[in-house]
Design a protein around this motif. Structure first.
Motif, PDB file in Angstrom:
ATOM      1  N   ALA A 188       0.819  -1.200   0.000  1.00  0.00           N
ATOM      2  CA  ALA A 188       0.000   0.000   0.000  1.00  0.00           C
ATOM      3  C   ALA A 188       0.854   1.251   0.000  1.00  0.00           C
ATOM      4  O   ALA A 188       0.459   2.295  -0.531  1.00  0.00           O
ATOM      5  N   HIS A 189       2.059   1.161   0.637  1.00  0.00           N
ATOM      6  CA  HIS A 189       2.926   2.323   0.730  1.00  0.00           C
ATOM      7  C   HIS A 189       4.007   2.327  -0.364  1.00  0.00           C
ATOM      8  O   HIS A 189       4.868   3.198  -0.371  1.00  0.00           O
ATOM      9  N   ALA A 190       3.983   1.336  -1.294  1.00  0.00           N
ATOM     10  CA  ALA A 190       4.968   1.292  -2.374  1.00  0.00           C
ATOM     11  C   ALA A 190       4.768   2.482  -3.308  1.00  0.00           C
ATOM     12  O   ALA A 190       3.646   2.911  -3.563  1.00  0.00           O
ATOM     13  N   THR A 191       5.878   3.030  -3.795  1.00  0.00           N
ATOM     14  CA  THR A 191       5.822   4.200  -4.669  1.00  0.00           C
ATOM     15  C   THR A 191       5.895   3.754  -6.116  1.00  0.00           C
ATOM     16  O   THR A 191       6.754   2.958  -6.493  1.00  0.00           O
ATOM     17  N   TYR A 192       5.020   4.284  -6.970  1.00  0.00           N
ATOM     18  CA  TYR A 192       4.975   3.974  -8.387  1.00  0.00           C
ATOM     19  C   TYR A 192       5.115   5.265  -9.188  1.00  0.00           C
ATOM     20  O   TYR A 192       4.765   6.353  -8.726  1.00  0.00           O
ATOM     21  N   TRP A 193       5.578   5.101 -10.415  1.00  0.00           N
ATOM     22  CA  TRP A 193       5.564   6.203 -11.359  1.00  0.00           C
ATOM     23  C   TRP A 193       4.163   6.299 -11.947  1.00  0.00           C
ATOM     24  O   TRP A 193       3.638   5.340 -12.506  1.00  0.00           O
ATOM     25  N   THR A 194       3.556   7.448 -11.839  1.00  0.00           N
ATOM     26  CA  THR A 194       2.211   7.662 -12.360  1.00  0.00           C
ATOM     27  C   THR A 194       2.199   8.937 -13.196  1.00  0.00           C
ATOM     28  O   THR A 194       3.250   9.525 -13.468  1.00  0.00           O
ATOM     29  N   PHE A 195       1.005   9.367 -13.561  1.00  0.00           N
ATOM     30  CA  PHE A 195       0.884  10.591 -14.340  1.00  0.00           C
ATOM     31  C   PHE A 195      -0.480  11.211 -14.069  1.00  0.00           C
ATOM     32  O   PHE A 195      -1.399  10.563 -13.540  1.00  0.00           O
ATOM     33  N   SER A 196      -0.607  12.456 -14.453  1.00  0.00           N
ATOM     34  CA  SER A 196      -1.876  13.175 -14.301  1.00  0.00           C
ATOM     35  C   SER A 196      -2.021  14.166 -15.444  1.00  0.00           C
ATOM     36  O   SER A 196      -1.071  14.411 -16.201  1.00  0.00           O
ATOM     37  N   ASP A 197      -3.213  14.746 -15.553  1.00  0.00           N
ATOM     38  CA  ASP A 197      -3.500  15.757 -16.574  1.00  0.00           C
ATOM     39  C   ASP A 197      -3.142  15.258 -17.969  1.00  0.00           C
ATOM     40  O   ASP A 197      -2.592  16.006 -18.800  1.00  0.00           O
ATOM     41  N   ALA A 198      -3.452  13.986 -18.226  1.00  0.00           N
ATOM     42  CA  ALA A 198      -3.077  13.395 -19.506  1.00  0.00           C
ATOM     43  C   ALA A 198      -4.164  13.654 -20.542  1.00  0.00           C
ATOM     44  O   ALA A 198      -5.361  13.541 -20.263  1.00  0.00           O
ATOM     45  N   SER A 199      -3.738  13.993 -21.752  1.00  0.00           N
ATOM     46  CA  SER A 199      -4.675  14.229 -22.845  1.00  0.00           C
ATOM     47  C   SER A 199      -4.031  13.826 -24.160  1.00  0.00           C
ATOM     48  O   SER A 199      -2.801  13.832 -24.290  1.00  0.00           O
ATOM     49  N   VAL A 200      -4.867  13.453 -25.130  1.00  0.00           N
ATOM     50  CA  VAL A 200      -4.414  13.151 -26.468  1.00  0.00           C
ATOM     51  C   VAL A 200      -5.229  14.007 -27.432  1.00  0.00           C
ATOM     52  O   VAL A 200      -6.448  14.092 -27.317  1.00  0.00           O
ATOM     53  N   SER A 201      -4.536  14.657 -28.357  1.00  0.00           N
ATOM     54  CA  SER A 201      -5.208  15.497 -29.347  1.00  0.00           C
ATOM     55  C   SER A 201      -4.783  15.063 -30.736  1.00  0.00           C
ATOM     56  O   SER A 201      -3.609  14.724 -30.962  1.00  0.00           O
ATOM     57  N   VAL A 202      -5.740  15.054 -31.655  1.00  0.00           N
ATOM     58  CA  VAL A 202      -5.490  14.661 -33.036  1.00  0.00           C
ATOM     59  C   VAL A 202      -6.094  15.715 -33.941  1.00  0.00           C
ATOM     60  O   VAL A 202      -7.262  16.089 -33.782  1.00  0.00           O
ATOM     61  N   GLY A 203      -5.318  16.206 -34.880  1.00  0.00           N
ATOM     62  CA  GLY A 203      -5.826  17.200 -35.812  1.00  0.00           C
ATOM     63  C   GLY A 203      -4.747  17.635 -36.775  1.00  0.00           C
ATOM     64  O   GLY A 203      -3.598  17.180 -36.704  1.00  0.00           O
ATOM     65  N   SER A 204      -5.077  18.498 -37.696  1.00  0.00           N
ATOM     66  CA  SER A 204      -4.151  19.012 -38.691  1.00  0.00           C
ATOM     67  C   SER A 204      -4.415  20.486 -38.898  1.00  0.00           C
ATOM     68  O   SER A 204      -5.289  21.089 -38.262  1.00  0.00           O
ATOM     69  N   LYS A 205      -3.674  21.080 -39.835  1.00  0.00           N
ATOM     70  CA  LYS A 205      -3.846  22.500 -40.108  1.00  0.00           C
ATOM     71  C   LYS A 205      -5.190  22.782 -40.768  1.00  0.00           C
ATOM     72  O   LYS A 205      -5.703  23.897 -40.690  1.00  0.00           O
ATOM     73  N   THR A 206      -5.722  21.770 -41.445  1.00  0.00           N
ATOM     74  CA  THR A 206      -6.979  21.981 -42.175  1.00  0.00           C
ATOM     75  C   THR A 206      -8.192  21.443 -41.436  1.00  0.00           C
ATOM     76  O   THR A 206      -9.310  21.539 -41.933  1.00  0.00           O
ATOM     77  N   SER A 207      -7.976  20.841 -40.278  1.00  0.00           N
ATOM     78  CA  SER A 207      -9.113  20.285 -39.533  1.00  0.00           C
ATOM     79  C   SER A 207      -8.980  20.627 -38.063  1.00  0.00           C
ATOM     80  O   SER A 207      -7.879  20.868 -37.560  1.00  0.00           O
ATOM     81  N   ASP A 208     -10.100  20.640 -37.372  1.00  0.00           N
ATOM     82  CA  ASP A 208     -10.101  20.932 -35.943  1.00  0.00           C
ATOM     83  C   ASP A 208      -9.506  19.762 -35.165  1.00  0.00           C
ATOM     84  O   ASP A 208      -9.599  18.600 -35.561  1.00  0.00           O
TER      85      ASP A 208
END
Length: 281
Positions: free
Chosen positions: A16-36
């Motif tokens: 329970a007290h073991a430390t792991y590498w985690t992450f937060s505020d993760a997002s993925v975005s897909v788009g181009s100059k001609t599309s949103d």
């Protein structure tokens, strides 16, 4: 039994007290100059359910904050790994700052042909790890459906992309330098030869005396003979270099002749100086 229960409780407490590498505020975005751009968020416990569409002109960008336990920190390794159904994987390293802010961008040209032409969606996972006691993590994040451009052919997965037999290389070396026209060489040779009589005339005008030749040879025959011979030999070396030899053939011979000229000339000119100091010219 009591010992077993206590050991189990201690193990669970340690986990329970073991430390792991985690992450937060993760997002993925897909788009181009001609599309949103389409933006989706995910976490270590909640992956994106919808398959992300990745068009041929799109750029896929993943941004997040890496953490060691609850503290934002940069790990030694941070990758977004794309995996197809057969198990083939392609890792893409994230650029992570000291604050833990990380980002990676991928376009179609970055994907191997085997992933680019995969029939099933690709599984994207986030891999974090570092040295020390903190445990690494592998977190499935989302699936990617690669959309190809119907107007452009896609390379075959079997075609070599980076390695393969190349065309034979033919080295073309610079041609050997050519001698100048004969008429030019003849004119300069005659100009040099014309200075020889002028040299003797000037020598006689300065008080040169052929009558001392026998006395000089008698005093130091070997030195005078070698010194005069070395001068003639040096001229012969220059002629051979001009007509037939290359630089590697010329330099060793020139070095030997120069040593002989220096040693013999020292004694020969010393004998001439001795006669001059004695008032003989």
């Amino acid at each position: 039994m009591r010992f077993s229960i206590a050991s189990t409780a201690l193990a669970l407490a340690g986990a329970a007290h073991a430390t792991y590498w985690t992450f937060s505020d993760a997002s993925v975005s897909v788009g181009s100059k001609t599309s949103d751009k389409t933006v989706e968020t995910f976490s270590e416990t909640d992956r994106i359910r919808r398959t992300v569409s990745f068009g041929h002109q799109d750029t896929l960008k993943v941004a997040l904050t890496t953490k060691e336990g609850s503290k934002a920190k940069r790990p030694h390794q941070a990758f977004l790994v794309l995996r197809e159904a057969s198990g083939l994987e392609a890792p893409f390293a994230l650029t992570v700052k000291e604050s833990g802010k990380g980002v990676v961008q991928i376009s179609h040209k970055d994907l191997p042909a085997q992933l680019l032409t995969a029939a099933a969606p690709l599984e994207a996972s986030l891999v974090l790890g570092s040295t020390g006691s903190t445990k690494g993590s592998v977190t499935p994040a989302f699936d990617i459906a690669v959309k190809l451009d119907p107007g452009h052919p896609t390379p075959s997965p079997d075609a070599p992309l980076r390695y393969g037999k190349l065309a034979e290389i033919h080295h073309i070396f610079r041609a050997d330098p050519k001698n100048p026209p004969r008429i030019v060489s003849l004119v300069f040779s005659l100009a040099v030869l014309a200075t020889v009589p002028a040299l003797f005339i000037g020598w006689i005008g300065l008080g040169g005396n052929f009558g001392h030749a026998s006395k000089a040879i008698g005093n130091a025959p070997l030195s005078h003979a070698l010194f005069f011979g070395s001068i003639i030999a040096m001229e012969a070396v220059f002629f051979l270099y001009y007509s037939a030899w290359n630089l590697f053939q010329t330099l060793p011979v020139m070095g030997v002749v120069a040593v002989v000229a220096f040693l013999s000339g020292t004694k020969a000119l010393g004998e001439v100086q001795a006669r001059r100091l004695a008032g003989e010219r």
